[in-house]
Design a protein around this motif. Structure first.
Motif, short mmCIF file in Angstrom:
data_model
loop_
_atom_site.label_atom_id
_atom_site.label_comp_id
_atom_site.label_asym_id
_atom_site.label_seq_id
_atom_site.Cartn_x
_atom_site.Cartn_y
_atom_site.Cartn_z
N ASP A 37 -0.93 14.36 1.18
CA ASP A 37 0.11 14.60 2.19
C ASP A 37 -0.33 14.05 3.54
OD1 ASP A 37 1.82 15.79 0.42
OD2 ASP A 37 1.23 17.85 0.92
N GLU A 38 -1.60 14.24 3.89
CA GLU A 38 -2.13 13.68 5.14
C GLU A 38 -2.15 12.16 5.08
OE1 GLU A 38 -3.08 15.15 8.12
OE2 GLU A 38 -1.98 16.81 7.20
N LEU A 39 -2.54 11.64 3.93
CA LEU A 39 -2.64 10.19 3.76
C LEU A 39 -1.29 9.51 3.91
CD1 LEU A 39 -4.65 7.93 3.01
CD2 LEU A 39 -4.19 8.45 0.61
N LYS A 40 -0.25 10.14 3.36
CA LYS A 40 1.09 9.55 3.40
C LYS A 40 1.62 9.38 4.82
CE LYS A 40 4.14 11.32 0.66
NZ LYS A 40 4.87 12.41 -0.03
N SER A 93 0.83 -1.21 0.00
CA SER A 93 0.00 0.00 0.00
C SER A 93 0.86 1.26 0.00
CB SER A 93 -0.97 -0.01 1.19
OG SER A 93 -0.29 -0.10 2.43
N ARG A 94 2.01 1.23 0.67
CA ARG A 94 2.91 2.38 0.63
C ARG A 94 3.40 2.62 -0.80
NH1 ARG A 94 6.69 5.72 3.03
NH2 ARG A 94 8.71 5.82 1.97
N GLY A 95 3.80 1.56 -1.47
CA GLY A 95 4.26 1.70 -2.84
C GLY A 95 3.19 2.28 -3.74
N PHE A 96 1.94 1.86 -3.54
CA PHE A 96 0.85 2.34 -4.38
C PHE A 96 0.56 3.82 -4.12
CE2 PHE A 96 -0.88 -2.27 -4.13
CZ PHE A 96 0.11 -2.69 -5.01
N ILE A 97 0.61 4.23 -2.87
CA ILE A 97 0.38 5.64 -2.55
C ILE A 97 1.47 6.51 -3.17
CG2 ILE A 97 0.41 7.34 -0.67
CD1 ILE A 97 -2.24 5.90 -0.88
N LEU A 98 2.71 6.08 -3.06
CA LEU A 98 3.81 6.84 -3.65
C LEU A 98 3.68 6.91 -5.17
CD1 LEU A 98 6.84 5.59 -1.50
CD2 LEU A 98 5.56 7.73 -1.28
N GLN A 99 3.22 5.82 -5.78
CA GLN A 99 3.03 5.81 -7.22
C GLN A 99 1.90 6.74 -7.63
OE1 GLN A 99 4.81 4.75 -9.60
NE2 GLN A 99 3.40 5.12 -11.29
N ALA A 100 0.81 6.75 -6.87
CA ALA A 100 -0.30 7.66 -7.17
C ALA A 100 0.17 9.10 -7.12
CB ALA A 100 -1.43 7.43 -6.17
N GLU A 101 1.02 9.40 -6.16
CA GLU A 101 1.56 10.76 -6.04
C GLU A 101 2.39 11.11 -7.28
OE1 GLU A 101 3.69 13.23 -2.50
OE2 GLU A 101 4.62 11.33 -3.04
N GLN A 102 3.20 10.19 -7.75
CA GLN A 102 4.03 10.44 -8.94
C GLN A 102 3.16 10.62 -10.18
OE1 GLN A 102 7.15 7.49 -9.43
NE2 GLN A 102 7.60 7.48 -7.25
N MET A 103 2.09 9.86 -10.28
CA MET A 103 1.20 9.98 -11.43
C MET A 103 0.54 11.36 -11.47
SD MET A 103 -0.50 6.19 -11.06
CE MET A 103 -1.65 6.27 -12.44
N LEU A 104 0.11 11.83 -10.33
CA LEU A 104 -0.51 13.16 -10.27
C LEU A 104 0.50 14.25 -10.62
CD1 LEU A 104 -2.74 12.86 -7.09
CD2 LEU A 104 -3.51 13.06 -9.46
N ALA A 105 1.71 14.11 -10.11
CA ALA A 105 2.74 15.11 -10.39
C ALA A 105 3.02 15.19 -11.89
CB ALA A 105 4.02 14.77 -9.63
#
Length: 285
Positions: A248-251, A214-226
């Protein structure tokens, strides 16, 4: 792979109940973090529910979600973009563990892409004219097993290059890449929420691998948005800024690749933040 109710089902019930459309009392058991939409959010949330419903035509009912690699009912471009993102998420957290010298712990994250995801995208890769990369995934996993740093770095770059090329191929055939990216981010966030929920039992992390996934997926979602930030800011700067704040709160739930002794955020808080992020995504669609 896990099976759990999709967060967007709860969000839809919460939004509709909060705006007077849903049946009384429906939102309370399903909302999980959001009781109703704020007045200025109702139309965006309605649009999100409609768009997600269209993307998930024929979706399994609540309680029958599909976890990683599911979603045969998704449009091919969305399914492929999501699964490429999930593969990247596995590699992200796996690489963090490798960099920390935790090779054995990282191994599973380099096996998951082939075991849980690649088989489901092989047909879509062919449809989009994307060369297969199963062999590259296998080589990468072998370098992790052997703990060969130099070979690992080369193999990781190869797979990441193939993933970037695959994304580029889908983008070239997509009329609205920012919109498709948002749809895929929504899928990735929901999968992250499912994995996080599966990781916790009795207030502790019992399945650390799911926490790491789940950490990897959250970080990937962030990169996709960026990657599509300029387009999103042009469309609705306030909504994009709010979405970034929610992420940012979710992370904070994932302070590192190694799971903390106890959750920083409980499941309801994580799913609530994902649901709030979904509302902001609706404003950007």
């Amino acid at each position: 792979m896990i099976k759990s109710r999709k967060v967007w089902v709860g969000l839809g019930a919460a939004v509709l109940a909060g705006t007077g459309v849903g049946a009384p009392g429906e939102a309370q058991p399903l909302a999980r973090g959001i009781e109703q939409a704020a007045p200025g959010e109702a139309s965006a949330a309605r649009h999100l529910v409609l768009r997600v419903t269209e993307s998930h035509a024929g979706h399994a009912p609540a309680g029958d979600g599909e976890g990683e690699g599911g979603g045969a009912q998704l449009a091919p471009d969305l399914r492929l973009t999501r699964d490429l993102a999930l593969i990247s998420g596995h590699l992200t957290v796996g690489n963090e563990l490798v960099e920390a010298g935790r090779w054995s712990e990282a191994m599973v994250h380099f096996l998951h892409p082939a075991e849980e995801l690649y088989g489901g995208i092989a047909g879509d890769l062919k449809s989009f004219g994307i060369p297969p990369f199963a062999a590259a995934l296998k080589v990468l996993a072998q370098t992790v097993k052997a703990q060969k740093q130099e070979a690992y770095e080369g193999a990781l770059k190869t797979v990441r290059d193939r993933l970037a090329a695959a994304d580029a191929a889908v983008k070239a055939k997509t009329a609205d890449w920012p919109g498709l990216t948002l749809d895929a981010v929504l899928e990735v966030l929901n999968t992250a929420g499912e994995e996080y929920e599966a990781a916790i039992e009795d207030g502790k992390f019992k399945l650390v691998v799911e926490y790491q996934d789940s950490r990897g997926f959250i970080l990937q979602a962030e990169q996709m948005l960026a990657a599509v930030a300029p387009d999103l800011e042009k469309k609705n700067a306030a909504a994009y800024a709010a979405l970034r704040r929610e992420l940012d709160e979710l992370k904070k739930a994932w302070p590192g690749a190694v799971a903390p002794d106890k959750p920083v955020l409980d499941v309801s808080e994580v799913l609530g933040l994902i649901a709030k992020a979904e509302i902001e995504i609706g404003k950007l669609m």
